[in-house]
Motif scaffolding. Structure first.
Motif, PDB file in Angstrom:
ATOM      1  N   ASP A  16      41.915  36.391  25.768  1.00  0.00           N
ATOM      2  CA  ASP A  16      40.274  36.500  26.031  1.00  0.00           C
ATOM      3  C   ASP A  16      39.803  37.472  26.666  1.00  0.00           C
ATOM      4  O   ASP A  16      38.662  37.729  27.204  1.00  0.00           O
ATOM      5  CB  ASP A  16      39.733  35.082  26.379  1.00  0.00           C
ATOM      6  N   VAL A  17      40.709  38.642  27.417  1.00  0.00           N
ATOM      7  CA  VAL A  17      40.271  39.547  28.440  1.00  0.00           C
ATOM      8  C   VAL A  17      40.345  40.732  27.781  1.00  0.00           C
ATOM      9  O   VAL A  17      41.289  41.228  27.323  1.00  0.00           O
ATOM     10  CB  VAL A  17      41.294  39.414  29.658  1.00  0.00           C
ATOM     11  N   ALA A  18      39.317  41.614  28.047  1.00  0.00           N
ATOM     12  CA  ALA A  18      39.099  42.971  27.354  1.00  0.00           C
ATOM     13  C   ALA A  18      40.309  43.736  27.884  1.00  0.00           C
ATOM     14  O   ALA A  18      40.564  43.882  29.141  1.00  0.00           O
ATOM     15  CB  ALA A  18      37.818  43.564  27.929  1.00  0.00           C
ATOM     16  N   ILE A  19      40.889  44.723  27.142  1.00  0.00           N
ATOM     17  CA  ILE A  19      41.944  45.583  27.267  1.00  0.00           C
ATOM     18  C   ILE A  19      41.453  46.823  27.557  1.00  0.00           C
ATOM     19  O   ILE A  19      40.553  47.318  26.987  1.00  0.00           O
ATOM     20  CB  ILE A  19      42.894  45.585  26.193  1.00  0.00           C
ATOM     21  N   ILE A  20      41.781  47.443  28.923  1.00  0.00           N
ATOM     22  CA  ILE A  20      41.463  48.807  29.399  1.00  0.00           C
ATOM     23  C   ILE A  20      42.327  49.962  29.298  1.00  0.00           C
ATOM     24  O   ILE A  20      42.180  50.783  30.221  1.00  0.00           O
ATOM     25  CB  ILE A  20      40.797  48.476  30.880  1.00  0.00           C
ATOM     26  N   GLY A  21      43.175  49.891  28.356  1.00  0.00           N
ATOM     27  CA  GLY A  21      44.329  50.762  28.401  1.00  0.00           C
ATOM     28  C   GLY A  21      45.702  50.461  28.930  1.00  0.00           C
ATOM     29  O   GLY A  21      45.853  49.020  28.907  1.00  0.00           O
TER      30      GLY A  21
ATOM     31  N   GLY B  13      39.003  42.388  32.750  1.00  0.00           N
ATOM     32  CA  GLY B  13      39.737  43.508  32.217  1.00  0.00           C
ATOM     33  C   GLY B  13      41.131  43.352  32.639  1.00  0.00           C
ATOM     34  O   GLY B  13      41.656  43.016  33.511  1.00  0.00           O
ATOM     35  N   ARG B  14      41.952  43.924  31.742  1.00  0.00           N
ATOM     36  CA  ARG B  14      43.444  43.782  31.889  1.00  0.00           C
ATOM     37  C   ARG B  14      44.157  45.139  31.078  1.00  0.00           C
ATOM     38  O   ARG B  14      43.402  45.748  30.260  1.00  0.00           O
ATOM     39  CB  ARG B  14      44.252  42.575  31.227  1.00  0.00           C
ATOM     40  N   THR B  15      45.350  45.444  31.220  1.00  0.00           N
ATOM     41  CA  THR B  15      45.898  46.342  30.593  1.00  0.00           C
ATOM     42  C   THR B  15      46.683  45.951  29.452  1.00  0.00           C
ATOM     43  O   THR B  15      46.984  44.323  29.265  1.00  0.00           O
ATOM     44  CB  THR B  15      47.252  47.031  31.302  1.00  0.00           C
ATOM     45  N   LYS B  16      47.335  46.305  28.375  1.00  0.00           N
ATOM     46  CA  LYS B  16      47.691  45.764  26.987  1.00  0.00           C
ATOM     47  C   LYS B  16      49.149  45.450  27.491  1.00  0.00           C
ATOM     48  O   LYS B  16      49.601  44.548  26.649  1.00  0.00           O
ATOM     49  CB  LYS B  16      47.886  47.080  26.135  1.00  0.00           C
ATOM     50  N   PHE B  17      49.671  45.736  28.625  1.00  0.00           N
ATOM     51  CA  PHE B  17      50.993  45.151  29.090  1.00  0.00           C
ATOM     52  C   PHE B  17      51.055  43.732  29.745  1.00  0.00           C
ATOM     53  O   PHE B  17      51.907  43.360  29.995  1.00  0.00           O
ATOM     54  CB  PHE B  17      51.613  46.158  29.877  1.00  0.00           C
ATOM     55  N   CYS B  18      49.491  43.278  30.186  1.00  0.00           N
ATOM     56  CA  CYS B  18      49.489  42.204  30.719  1.00  0.00           C
ATOM     57  C   CYS B  18      49.468  40.914  29.708  1.00  0.00           C
ATOM     58  O   CYS B  18      48.579  40.657  28.898  1.00  0.00           O
ATOM     59  CB  CYS B  18      47.858  42.023  31.430  1.00  0.00           C
TER      60      CYS B  18
ATOM     61  N   ASN C  13      41.554  53.422  30.845  1.00  0.00           N
ATOM     62  CA  ASN C  13      40.331  53.815  30.414  1.00  0.00           C
ATOM     63  C   ASN C  13      39.137  53.607  31.272  1.00  0.00           C
ATOM     64  O   ASN C  13      38.608  52.593  31.424  1.00  0.00           O
ATOM     65  CB  ASN C  13      39.784  53.205  28.835  1.00  0.00           C
ATOM     66  N   ILE C  14      38.897  54.734  32.129  1.00  0.00           N
ATOM     67  CA  ILE C  14      37.925  54.571  33.366  1.00  0.00           C
ATOM     68  C   ILE C  14      36.521  54.186  32.849  1.00  0.00           C
ATOM     69  O   ILE C  14      35.943  53.372  33.537  1.00  0.00           O
ATOM     70  CB  ILE C  14      38.077  55.883  34.130  1.00  0.00           C
ATOM     71  N   GLU C  15      36.230  55.014  31.902  1.00  0.00           N
ATOM     72  CA  GLU C  15      34.572  54.454  31.363  1.00  0.00           C
ATOM     73  C   GLU C  15      34.646  52.968  30.998  1.00  0.00           C
ATOM     74  O   GLU C  15      33.556  52.451  31.179  1.00  0.00           O
ATOM     75  CB  GLU C  15      34.266  55.306  30.304  1.00  0.00           C
ATOM     76  N   LYS C  16      35.590  52.609  30.196  1.00  0.00           N
ATOM     77  CA  LYS C  16      35.530  51.085  29.912  1.00  0.00           C
ATOM     78  C   LYS C  16      35.660  50.121  31.255  1.00  0.00           C
ATOM     79  O   LYS C  16      34.761  49.070  31.183  1.00  0.00           O
ATOM     80  CB  LYS C  16      36.522  50.657  28.973  1.00  0.00           C
ATOM     81  N   ILE C  17      36.396  50.471  32.202  1.00  0.00           N
ATOM     82  CA  ILE C  17      36.419  49.514  33.338  1.00  0.00           C
ATOM     83  C   ILE C  17      35.077  49.725  34.114  1.00  0.00           C
ATOM     84  O   ILE C  17      34.730  48.572  34.403  1.00  0.00           O
ATOM     85  CB  ILE C  17      37.467  50.295  34.228  1.00  0.00           C
ATOM     86  N   LYS C  18      34.507  50.841  34.168  1.00  0.00           N
ATOM     87  CA  LYS C  18      33.112  51.182  34.645  1.00  0.00           C
ATOM     88  C   LYS C  18      32.080  50.125  33.985  1.00  0.00           C
ATOM     89  O   LYS C  18      31.239  49.550  34.674  1.00  0.00           O
ATOM     90  CB  LYS C  18      32.761  52.386  34.685  1.00  0.00           C
ATOM     91  N   SER C  19      32.253  50.309  32.562  1.00  0.00           N
ATOM     92  CA  SER C  19      31.288  49.366  31.891  1.00  0.00           C
ATOM     93  C   SER C  19      31.425  47.751  32.039  1.00  0.00           C
ATOM     94  O   SER C  19      30.396  46.960  31.636  1.00  0.00           O
ATOM     95  CB  SER C  19      31.453  49.693  30.298  1.00  0.00           C
TER      96      SER C  19
END
Length: 244
Positions: free
Chosen positions: A40-45, A26-31, A51-57
């Motif tokens: 290839d890494v999911a964006i978590i806000g 997981g990474r931010t959109k600014f990474c 996005n806390i729920e996405k991070i937990k998932s």
């Protein structure tokens, strides 16, 4: 081990250390660095609105955060359910220990030392004999600069300049008329995207000052970013001195 990074600089460190998208989940959109790997890494806000729920998932084993760049309440919420490492980098010494500690954590001691040595080399050049006062602008409407307790301040000092706003803290706002005694004005490429048109606007007010757009990443990104900028600092200092 699965890792979520909430900070662009920290994300870049992880990939520079040789970790992959199987580990960095997981990474931010600014990474944005390195481009060919973060895609290839999911964006978590964003850094301020994760996005806390996405991070937990994503079920990470470790979450990397930063005291300044992330929102305290959001980080504290994640701490209730996950292991969160909160970093704080203000000086090059802080940066040295950041890389060293992360190298120890992820069993990348040798590569961490490699980057620390490479970063140290970036400052091995002749500095100005007389320190020019530099006003480093990071924002417009209102105009904002940087105080003495910022990473940018220490980079300015380490390449031989004096921060015009060194008597203030954090990110002071000001009026353009306040810059009359500055020798040089730097317009950072981020977070506000200053362009040549802004140089022209300021040059009309201060026709005899050196006003230049500078690479915001070279001044504000800690971690391994400095190792990627080549002779940027040396060339910048040389250019400014020739213009005086």
């Amino acid at each position: 081990m699965k890792i979520v990074s909430l900070v662009p600089s920290l994300t870049e460190i992880l990939f520079d250390f040789g970790l992959t998208s199987e580990e960095v989940v997981g990474r931010t959109k600014f990474c944005i660095h390195p481009k060919n790997k973060v895609q290839d890494v999911a964006i978590i806000g964003g850094t301020k609105n994760i996005n806390i729920e996405k991070i937990k998932s994503l079920n990470p084993d470790i979450i990397l955060a930063n005291k300044e760049e992330n929102v305290k309440e959001q980080v504290e919420e994640l701490m209730q359910t996950h292991k969160v490492i909160v970093t704080h980098v203000e000086t090059l010494e802080d940066n040295y220990y950041l890389l060293k500690n992360l190298g120890n954590l992820f069993n990348k001691k040798e590569i961490a030392q490699h980057f620390n040595l490479k970063i140290q080399e970036q400052f091995n050049f002749d500095k100005p004999k007389v320190k020019l006062k530099v006003a480093y602008l990071i924002w417009k409407d209102p105009y904002m600069s940087i105080g003495r307790d910022t990473f940018i301040h220490h980079i300015l000092q380490d390449i031989g300049f004096e921060n015009f706003f060194a008597n203030q803290k954090r990110y002071p706002s000001f009026e353009l008329t306040d810059l009359a005694e500055a020798d040089v004005i730097f317009l950072s490429s981020e977070p506000y995207p200053f362009k040549e048109k802004h140089v022209e606007e300021l040059q009309k007010i201060y026709p005899n000052k050196i006003i230049k757009i500078v690479d915001g990443e070279a001044f504000s990104w800690y971690g391994t970013r400095i190792a990627h900028i080549g002779d940027y600092y040396q060339n910048l200092v040389s250019e400014i001195l020739k213009s005086k």
